[in-house]
Write an enzyme that holds these catalytic residues in place. Structure first.
Site, PDB file in Angstrom:
ATOM      1  N   TYR A  42     -17.228  10.157   3.444  1.00 17.27           N
ATOM      2  CA  TYR A  42     -17.514  10.173   2.016  1.00 17.27           C
ATOM      3  C   TYR A  42     -18.802   9.397   1.735  1.00 17.27           C
ATOM      4  O   TYR A  42     -18.930   8.231   2.119  1.00 17.27           O
ATOM      5  CB  TYR A  42     -16.354   9.543   1.253  1.00 17.27           C
ATOM      6  CG  TYR A  42     -16.400   9.774  -0.236  1.00 17.27           C
ATOM      7  CD1 TYR A  42     -16.456  11.057  -0.759  1.00 17.27           C
ATOM      8  CD2 TYR A  42     -16.394   8.702  -1.124  1.00 17.27           C
ATOM      9  CE1 TYR A  42     -16.501  11.278  -2.117  1.00 17.27           C
ATOM     10  CE2 TYR A  42     -16.431   8.901  -2.490  1.00 17.27           C
ATOM     11  CZ  TYR A  42     -16.483  10.197  -2.984  1.00 17.27           C
ATOM     12  OH  TYR A  42     -16.535  10.406  -4.343  1.00 17.27           O
TER      13      TYR A  42
ATOM     14  N   GLU B 196     -10.807  18.436  -4.958  1.00 13.70           N
ATOM     15  CA  GLU B 196     -11.850  18.321  -5.989  1.00 13.70           C
ATOM     16  C   GLU B 196     -12.742  19.547  -6.063  1.00 13.70           C
ATOM     17  O   GLU B 196     -13.239  19.889  -7.121  1.00 13.70           O
ATOM     18  CB  GLU B 196     -12.690  17.069  -5.739  1.00 13.70           C
ATOM     19  CG  GLU B 196     -13.588  16.704  -6.887  1.00 13.70           C
ATOM     20  CD  GLU B 196     -14.041  15.256  -6.857  1.00 13.70           C
ATOM     21  OE1 GLU B 196     -15.198  15.009  -7.188  1.00 13.70           O
ATOM     22  OE2 GLU B 196     -13.231  14.366  -6.510  1.00 13.70           O
TER      23      GLU B 196
END
Length: 743
Positions: free
Chosen positions: A315, A7
């Protein structure tokens, strides 16, 4: 060639370093850095490249850009197109995509991450339709997690990506349509447009409603009666009358009159209080904890994202509050058996069994936020370390024992009146030793027994009044948004940031501006649907159903458009009332107080040249004015200058901290004082005799001044610079500079 897509650039770099047998090569492709390596057991090379979040965006065709010609209703059913936002990344994807035989999507695992990965895959499939692809899922960018993820690739969740895409479409269409309609109704176009949104507006309504509750609150006076006691060891005890609040002053006065010199202990009650161990961090709990130690929601999430991409924490966007069985929790704690947290880790590791707490929410996408690796203080800046330590300590605390307090309730008799004192002492720190944030303080009382007699050394009666309910802090607001189904764990902090950037709120706790009141009151009166959480929470549920594969994206988008048509129909039926309501409310947002010269309203105004100033409504009979900064949005706060009776002002510039200008008149007086002090330091220069002798004033400028009846140096010196600027179209700043030269 095997192409791995992460990402972000930093994530790509870390993944390449973990997977490569030796240091990967950095290779430039279409202006973008990629990381390349060759596995001895593989035929082809592997290239890892990072995106920059979304590399495409949704928009309407250019034909819809004209706000005056294209009706807001037309946007609802308009075509939505995709345009690249990072041309170099798209070019690199196409170039590498043509060569790729296998693509692995390794973006973050949530709706946004899945959509970002699918966006990249779609670009590749246009140049290489037959390319094979798969997906890897991980919750921390550590060697163990990444190797495990790539050893067990899975399929792309296209339903999850569709759910993310539907949110983009719905938010674009709702936001653009409603923003355009209200901005045109209010006459607020350009940079000052009135932003309206599917999640933003119900959130703003919560803040405005809370402020109305505060404004409607009527304070009620009450009185407290306290006494100070001293025992035989000279230990002091502060006690309060059993009636914490006296609503009648006469009753408090009567108690004060009878208080004698001695107090006897009438009862002592000791007990234990258990402080339960906290649950693991999900996003909402993390933001709340970060807020309590001074971080804004957006800043906390920005730093958490950086800690995650650098492999220090897991995360940070998760609803989960239960550690999954797949994490070796003892091994995770062992990571910290050296370094600054070793004392805490070793104490936990000495336990026979490590049993963490479990929160109410259990999901399967990501674990709660936990520390993924040991960081050195030197590797992080001060803010990063502060939040990293918060995560580490919360992780440790979830395995610790309950904290135990010893409490004491003591009642005293003073001349027939009952007084009380409560004490508390932490006897077993338990989890609070690991996680000391916002801990209650010990309230120690001396050893007391029933029948003990103490001296009364002082007494006081305090007059107080009840306080209005508090405003929402960012952490509390995000928790409320979660409870009401407003936004998601990934977007709530962004919604709050948008409210600040649009000058709808300021300060923390959040305080709405008068513009907020104007917008919400108009919507609540004429289109209440958009201010209620029910509608947007229903759409959130529909998007969840898309992610679960229970409904098609197209069906949800069609239902959303139908709802929006109904909202705009409500607005259209009341267009004149809405316009009048908005314009009246927005005018109030410009009022900063009363003119000291004539008593008329002082308002934020613009000159013909576009410069801003504070001017009197009594103009032209009254010329009182004050300058304002050239740029930034002006927010009139509720704080009033005690000396001048003018509201304090804040200036907001995108990407910068708000500038608390304070009282504009105090600010101007201070500025003039500084200018005079600076001028006093300069060598004395003879004051020009004629206007044309003033540096910077030529024949043309002198003629403009003459037309404004400024013919002499004295007249120039005494003129109001802002009013003279209006008449002559000369910059007020230049006029002030000339005035300095002739003073």
């Amino acid at each position: 060639m095997h192409l791995i897509i992460a990402e972000k650039h930093i994530a790509a770099k870390r993944i390449a370093k973990i997977l490569a047998p030796k240091e990967p090569k950095q290779v430039r492709v279409s202006g973008m850095d990629t990381f390349e390596y060759k596995d001895p057991d593989a035929e082809d090379r592997t290239v890892v490249m990072g995106l920059s979040g979304h590399i495409v965006q949704l928009d309407f065709p250019k034909a819809y850009n004209n706000w005056q010609k294209v009706d807001a209703n037309e946007l609802i059913d308009a075509e939505v197109i995709t345009t690249p936002t990072h041309v170099k990344i798209v070019a690199a994807l196409r170039k590498l995509g043509k060569e790729a035989t296998h693509v692995t999507i390794a973006t973050d695992y949530d709706r946004e991450g899945e959509l970002i990965g699918v966006e990249a895959l779609n670009i590749i499939r246009k140049v290489n339709p037959d390319v094979e692809f798969d997906r890897v899922f991980y919750s921390a960018i550590t060697k163990t997690e990444i190797e495990e993820a790539f050893a067990n690739p899975a399929s792309i969740d296209f339903d999850l990506a569709d759910a993310g895409h539907s949110r983009q479409v719905i938010d674009l269409v709702w936001g653009a349509s409603l923003t355009r309609y209200l901005s045109i109704s209010a006459g607020r176009l350009g940079k000052l447009f009135l932003s309206v949104g599917r999640v933003q507006s119900p959130t703003l309504a919560l803040i405005v409603d809370k402020e109305k509750e505060r404004q409607a609150f009527v304070s009620k006076p009450y009185w407290e009666v306290n006494a100070i006691l001293k025992d035989s060891d000279d230990a002091m005890v502060n006690v309060q009358h059993k009636n914490s609040k006296f609503w009648e002053k006469e009753e408090a006065d009567a108690v004060m009159e009878v208080i004698g010199d001695k107090a006897s202990v009438s009862s002592v009650e000791s007990s234990k209080k258990i402080d339960k161990v906290p649950t693991p961090f999900n996003t909402t709990e993390f933001i709340g904890a970060a807020s309590s130690i001074g971080f804004t929601a957006s800043n906390a999430m920005r730093i958490a994202e950086s800690l995650y991409t650098n492999g220090f924490i897991s995360y940070p966007r998760t609803d989960n509050t239960v550690y999954p069985a797949s994490i070796d929790l003892r091994a995770q704690i062992e990571i910290f058996s050296k370094g600054p947290f070793k004392e805490y880790a070793q104490k936990l590791l000495a336990k026979d069994e490590l049993v963490p707490t479990r929160g109410k929410k259990e999901t399967t996408d990501h674990p709660p936020i936990y520390p993924a690796s040991l960081a050195k203080k030197s590797e992080l800046n001060e803010q990063e370390w502060k939040l990293y330590e918060l995560v580490v300590r919360r992780f440790f605390a979830t395995f610790a024992d309950e904290a135990e307090w010893e409490t004491m309730k003591v009642r005293f008799d003073i001349s027939g009146e009952e007084f009380k004192a409560n004490g508390a002492r932490l006897v077993q720190p338990g989890w609070r030793w690991y996680y000391p944030y916002n801990a209650p303080q010990d309230r120690l009382l001396p050893a007391l027994s029933e029948g003990d007699v103490l001296d009364v050394t002082g007494k006081e009666m305090l007059d107080k009044e009840t306080q209005p309910p508090g405003r929402y802090g960012q952490g509390r607001l995000i928790k409320l948004m979660e409870d009401l189904g407003l936004g998601t764990k990934a977007t709530r902090h962004e919604i709050i940031s948008k409210l600040y950037s649009r000058a709808y709120v300021h300060g923390n706790p959040l305080q709405p501006t008068k513009t907020s009141f104007a917008v919400i009151e108009a919507l609540e009166k004429y289109a209440p649907t958009i201010t209620k959480h029910d509608m947007t929470s229903q759409l959130e549920e529909d998007m969840n159903r898309i992610a679960e594969g229970n409904v098609k994206e197209e069906n949800v988008l069609n239902e959303s458009r139908k709802m929006l048509h109904e909202v705009l129909a409500e607005l259209a039926n009341n267009s004149e009332n809405i316009s009048e309501s908005l314009r009246a409310g927005l005018r109030e947002d410009k009022v900063i107080g009363e003119c000291p010269d004539c008593g008329s309203k002082l308002m934020v105004r613009r000159s013909k040249r576009g410069s801003r100033f504070i001017g009197c409504n009594g103009y032209p009979d009254c010329n009182f004015s004050l300058p304002l900064p050239k740029s930034g949005q002006i927010i009139v706060t509720e704080k009033v200058c005690e000396e001048h009776g003018i509201n304090h002002v804040k200036i907001i510039n995108p990407g910068k901290r708000p500038w608390d200008l304070g009282c504009p008149q105090c600010n101007f007086i201070e500025w003039k004082k500084t200018q005079e002090e600076e001028k006093a330091k300069q060598p004395k220069v003879p004051i020009p005799d004629k206007i044309t002798d003033v540096p910077g004033i030529g024949k043309v400028t002198a003629e403009k001044l003459k037309n404004a009846e400024i013919n002499t140096v004295d007249e120039l010196r005494q003129a109001n610079a802002i009013e003279l600027s209006k008449i002559t179209s000369l910059p007020a700043g230049k006029i002030m500079k000339w005035q300095e030269l002739v003073t």
